[in-house]
Write a protein that holds these residues in place. Structure first.
Motif, PDB file in Angstrom:
ATOM      1  N   ASN A  43       0.729  -1.306   0.248  1.00  0.00           N
ATOM      2  CA  ASN A  43       0.212   0.008   0.008  1.00  0.00           C
ATOM      3  C   ASN A  43       1.307   1.157   0.113  1.00  0.00           C
ATOM      4  O   ASN A  43       0.856   2.215  -0.516  1.00  0.00           O
ATOM      5  N   GLY A  44       2.148   1.246   0.923  1.00  0.00           N
ATOM      6  CA  GLY A  44       2.952   2.548   0.937  1.00  0.00           C
ATOM      7  C   GLY A  44       3.724   1.974  -0.193  1.00  0.00           C
ATOM      8  O   GLY A  44       3.818   3.351  -1.170  1.00  0.00           O
ATOM      9  N   SER A  49       4.922   5.794  -5.388  1.00  0.00           N
ATOM     10  CA  SER A  49       4.736   5.747  -6.342  1.00  0.00           C
ATOM     11  C   SER A  49       3.225   6.875  -7.387  1.00  0.00           C
ATOM     12  O   SER A  49       4.011   7.891  -8.961  1.00  0.00           O
ATOM     13  N   ALA A  50       2.884   6.520  -6.608  1.00  0.00           N
ATOM     14  CA  ALA A  50       1.545   7.701  -7.254  1.00  0.00           C
ATOM     15  C   ALA A  50       2.222   9.059  -7.010  1.00  0.00           C
ATOM     16  O   ALA A  50       2.678   9.907  -8.129  1.00  0.00           O
ATOM     17  N   LYS A  81      -5.851   1.584  -4.257  1.00  0.00           N
ATOM     18  CA  LYS A  81      -7.057   1.636  -3.772  1.00  0.00           C
ATOM     19  C   LYS A  81      -7.509  -0.462  -3.313  1.00  0.00           C
ATOM     20  O   LYS A  81      -8.012  -0.382  -2.402  1.00  0.00           O
ATOM     21  N   ARG A  82      -7.408  -1.133  -4.629  1.00  0.00           N
ATOM     22  CA  ARG A  82      -7.403  -2.356  -3.957  1.00  0.00           C
ATOM     23  C   ARG A  82      -6.656  -3.146  -2.884  1.00  0.00           C
ATOM     24  O   ARG A  82      -7.307  -3.694  -2.614  1.00  0.00           O
ATOM     25  N   ILE A  83      -5.413  -2.574  -2.870  1.00  0.00           N
ATOM     26  CA  ILE A  83      -4.435  -3.005  -1.779  1.00  0.00           C
ATOM     27  C   ILE A  83      -4.775  -2.440  -0.134  1.00  0.00           C
ATOM     28  O   ILE A  83      -5.021  -3.230   0.564  1.00  0.00           O
ATOM     29  N   SER A  84      -5.270  -1.566  -0.692  1.00  0.00           N
ATOM     30  CA  SER A  84      -6.056  -0.749   0.973  1.00  0.00           C
ATOM     31  C   SER A  84      -6.914  -1.233   1.847  1.00  0.00           C
ATOM     32  O   SER A  84      -7.234  -1.464   2.759  1.00  0.00           O
ATOM     33  N   CYS A  85      -8.426  -1.909   0.848  1.00  0.00           N
ATOM     34  CA  CYS A  85      -9.467  -2.770   0.781  1.00  0.00           C
ATOM     35  C   CYS A  85      -9.300  -4.221   1.640  1.00  0.00           C
ATOM     36  O   CYS A  85      -9.713  -4.375   2.006  1.00  0.00           O
ATOM     37  N   LEU A  86      -7.824  -4.418   1.217  1.00  0.00           N
ATOM     38  CA  LEU A  86      -7.895  -5.719   1.646  1.00  0.00           C
ATOM     39  C   LEU A  86      -7.702  -5.648   3.543  1.00  0.00           C
ATOM     40  O   LEU A  86      -8.633  -7.012   3.890  1.00  0.00           O
ATOM     41  N   LYS A  87      -7.414  -4.449   4.375  1.00  0.00           N
ATOM     42  CA  LYS A  87      -8.296  -4.557   5.673  1.00  0.00           C
ATOM     43  C   LYS A  87      -9.125  -4.863   5.836  1.00  0.00           C
ATOM     44  O   LYS A  87     -10.518  -3.828   5.164  1.00  0.00           O
ATOM     45  N   PRO A  88     -10.098  -5.397   6.480  1.00  0.00           N
ATOM     46  CA  PRO A  88     -11.124  -5.691   6.981  1.00  0.00           C
ATOM     47  C   PRO A  88     -12.270  -5.061   7.885  1.00  0.00           C
ATOM     48  O   PRO A  88     -10.955  -3.509   8.231  1.00  0.00           O
ATOM     49  N   ILE A  89     -12.760  -4.489   7.314  1.00  0.00           N
ATOM     50  CA  ILE A  89     -13.771  -3.756   8.594  1.00  0.00           C
ATOM     51  C   ILE A  89     -13.729  -3.927   9.701  1.00  0.00           C
ATOM     52  O   ILE A  89     -13.633  -2.612  10.105  1.00  0.00           O
ATOM     53  N   ASN A  90     -13.314  -4.691  10.124  1.00  0.00           N
ATOM     54  CA  ASN A  90     -13.115  -4.936  11.452  1.00  0.00           C
ATOM     55  C   ASN A  90     -12.407  -4.657  12.349  1.00  0.00           C
ATOM     56  O   ASN A  90     -12.257  -5.247  13.339  1.00  0.00           O
ATOM     57  N   ILE A 197      12.565   1.940   2.257  1.00  0.00           N
ATOM     58  CA  ILE A 197      12.578   2.131   3.590  1.00  0.00           C
ATOM     59  C   ILE A 197      11.476   3.578   3.238  1.00  0.00           C
ATOM     60  O   ILE A 197      10.516   3.590   3.814  1.00  0.00           O
ATOM     61  N   THR A 198      11.698   3.763   2.082  1.00  0.00           N
ATOM     62  CA  THR A 198      11.637   5.262   1.994  1.00  0.00           C
ATOM     63  C   THR A 198       9.867   5.840   2.210  1.00  0.00           C
ATOM     64  O   THR A 198       8.777   6.139   2.743  1.00  0.00           O
ATOM     65  N   ALA A 199       9.566   4.876   1.263  1.00  0.00           N
ATOM     66  CA  ALA A 199       7.859   4.391   0.918  1.00  0.00           C
ATOM     67  C   ALA A 199       7.557   4.020   1.947  1.00  0.00           C
ATOM     68  O   ALA A 199       6.264   4.329   1.897  1.00  0.00           O
ATOM     69  N   ALA A 200       7.771   3.212   2.719  1.00  0.00           N
ATOM     70  CA  ALA A 200       6.908   2.466   3.702  1.00  0.00           C
ATOM     71  C   ALA A 200       7.302   3.512   5.405  1.00  0.00           C
ATOM     72  O   ALA A 200       5.871   3.372   6.473  1.00  0.00           O
ATOM     73  N   GLU A 201       8.142   3.935   6.080  1.00  0.00           N
ATOM     74  CA  GLU A 201       7.805   5.169   6.744  1.00  0.00           C
ATOM     75  C   GLU A 201       6.942   5.698   6.302  1.00  0.00           C
ATOM     76  O   GLU A 201       6.736   7.102   7.408  1.00  0.00           O
ATOM     77  N   GLN A 202       6.813   6.500   4.906  1.00  0.00           N
ATOM     78  CA  GLN A 202       6.356   8.030   4.248  1.00  0.00           C
ATOM     79  C   GLN A 202       4.316   7.097   4.741  1.00  0.00           C
ATOM     80  O   GLN A 202       4.081   7.970   5.461  1.00  0.00           O
ATOM     81  N   GLN A 203       4.257   5.652   3.875  1.00  0.00           N
ATOM     82  CA  GLN A 203       3.360   5.411   4.553  1.00  0.00           C
ATOM     83  C   GLN A 203       2.997   5.774   6.536  1.00  0.00           C
ATOM     84  O   GLN A 203       1.271   6.067   6.621  1.00  0.00           O
TER      85      GLN A 203
END
Length: 376
Positions: A43-44, A49-50, A81-90, A197-203
């Motif tokens: 996700n990050g 990239s975007a 967007k697709r990856i972000s919604c892999l996180k469940p609602i609960n 690591i830059t992308a991950a920490e930025q996320q």
């Protein structure tokens, strides 16, 4: 594996219909902690990239390049967007936060253990102990608010105990900047490590910036505020490791190559069949993006991708796993360190008028009032 030698699909075949955009979320109680951390990592990676391509477009006046960036960026946004919604609602904000910090710890440790550049290693190990402490603070908040044991969320793969105290992590901003790699001569793994690591920490920074206001208590909101400021420090440190003299097209190539490598790594190490299939699909998408970046580099700068990425062969896939002994070793030797301009020093060796102490008095004079202190 060399993504430059793989067959590339047409860019227009990478768009995802809206009906396929919404994925099946993972089961928060059954899915491996490292599957959850891979979701956060990618996700990050897509967010980075975007936004990189948005910045590139704002500094470019070549229609063909801007058009290619628009096409690839839209596809990266669909992937995100697709990856972000892999996180469940609960799954609560705080439960997700525990996964963010587990990723920060084990990703940083994995990268540091395979890195050869001493400057990068020191930067990774330094921030590692701070994310380690953040996990401890958030775990206490989770126990306080929900009665939930964070050890169960991390699968007991990552220890939860104090690191470098969060109250000691507030530093003068200029002290975060570190020497950068040389894109022309740096080892390929170093380029991948810095991008990753830059992308991950930025996320992580962005997540905390946005979710603080949704926390249910004042202490929780204040804790997210405090730790988000430290994540800003980490992003400043890590982004400073990148070569600012690389061209925009060289940076685009490196971004797309890093995405290829990370999706390939996720595919090779994923235990969840549904996620594994998704990582494989997106790896194919990224090969097309990478080939397009190489084409633009050749046309507009007359450079072959080998001049930037050498052989193009992937290093060993990045595998997220426990790093308990490694973290303990870094904790025992550098917990008392702080960042001072281009290097790191034991706080006991600093002059009493050092920027570190001056900034501490300005922002955190009464340590006992700090949210990260009160949550314990």
């Amino acid at each position: 594996m060399n993504p430059f030698k793989e067959r590339s699909r047409s860019l227009d075949n990478n768009f995802i219909p809206l009906k396929k955009m919404y994925p099946k979320s993972y089961n928060k109680d059954k899915t491996s902690p490292y599957s959850k951390t891979r979701v956060i990592l990618m996700n990050g990676t897509e967010f980075e990239s975007a936004w990189f391509m948005h910045q590139f477009a704002r500094h470019c006046d070549i229609p063909e390049i801007k058009q290619a960036l628009a096409v690839v960026r839209r596809q990266e946004q669909q992937q995100q967007k697709r990856i972000s919604c892999l996180k469940p609602i609960n799954e609560s904000i705080l439960e997700t936060t525990i996964a963010y910090e587990q990723l920060a710890i084990d990703l940083t440790a994995c990268l540091a253990k395979h890195e050869k550049d001493e400057n990068n290693i020191k930067a990774l190990n330094f921030a590692l102990l701070e994310d380690f402490d953040h996990l401890y603070r958030y775990a206490n908040l989770l126990k306080m608010d929900k009665g939930t044991d964070a050890d169960m969320l991390v699968g007991r793969c990552t220890e939860i105990m104090p690191g470098r105290p969060t109250v000691a992590e507030h530093r003068y901003p200029a002290d975060e900047l570190k020497p950068h790699i040389d894109c022309a001569t740096a080892d390929l793994y170093s380029k991948l490590a810095v991008n990753t690591i830059t992308a991950a920490e930025q996320q992580t920074m962005n997540y905390y910036m946005n979710v603080a206001t949704f926390a249910k208590t004042e202490l929780a909101r204040r804790l997210y505020q405090e730790i988000a400021l430290v994540e800003e420090e980490h992003v400043t440190q890590y982004e400073s490791l990148n070569d600012p003299d690389a061209t925009w097209l060289e940076m685009l190539l490196c971004h797309e190559y890093a995405e290829c490598y990370l999706y390939y790594s996720c595919y090779m190490t994923e235990s969840d069949a549904y996620l594994k299939k998704l990582w494989e699909e997106y790896f194919g998408f990224e090969i097309a993006h990478l080939h397009k970046a190489a084409e633009l580099l050749r046309k507009y700068e007359h450079k072959d991708w080998q001049q930037v990425l050498k052989s193009g062969e992937f290093p060993q896939p990045l595998s997220l796993h426990e790093n308990i002994d490694y973290v303990r070793g870094i904790l025992s030797s550098t917990a008392q360190y702080t960042s001072v301009r281009n290097d790191y020093k034991n706080v006991d060796e600093l002059d009493k008028n050092a920027d570190f102490f001056r900034f501490q008095r300005l922002t955190n004079k009464n340590v006992e009032n700090a949210p990260s202190h009160k949550v314990i």
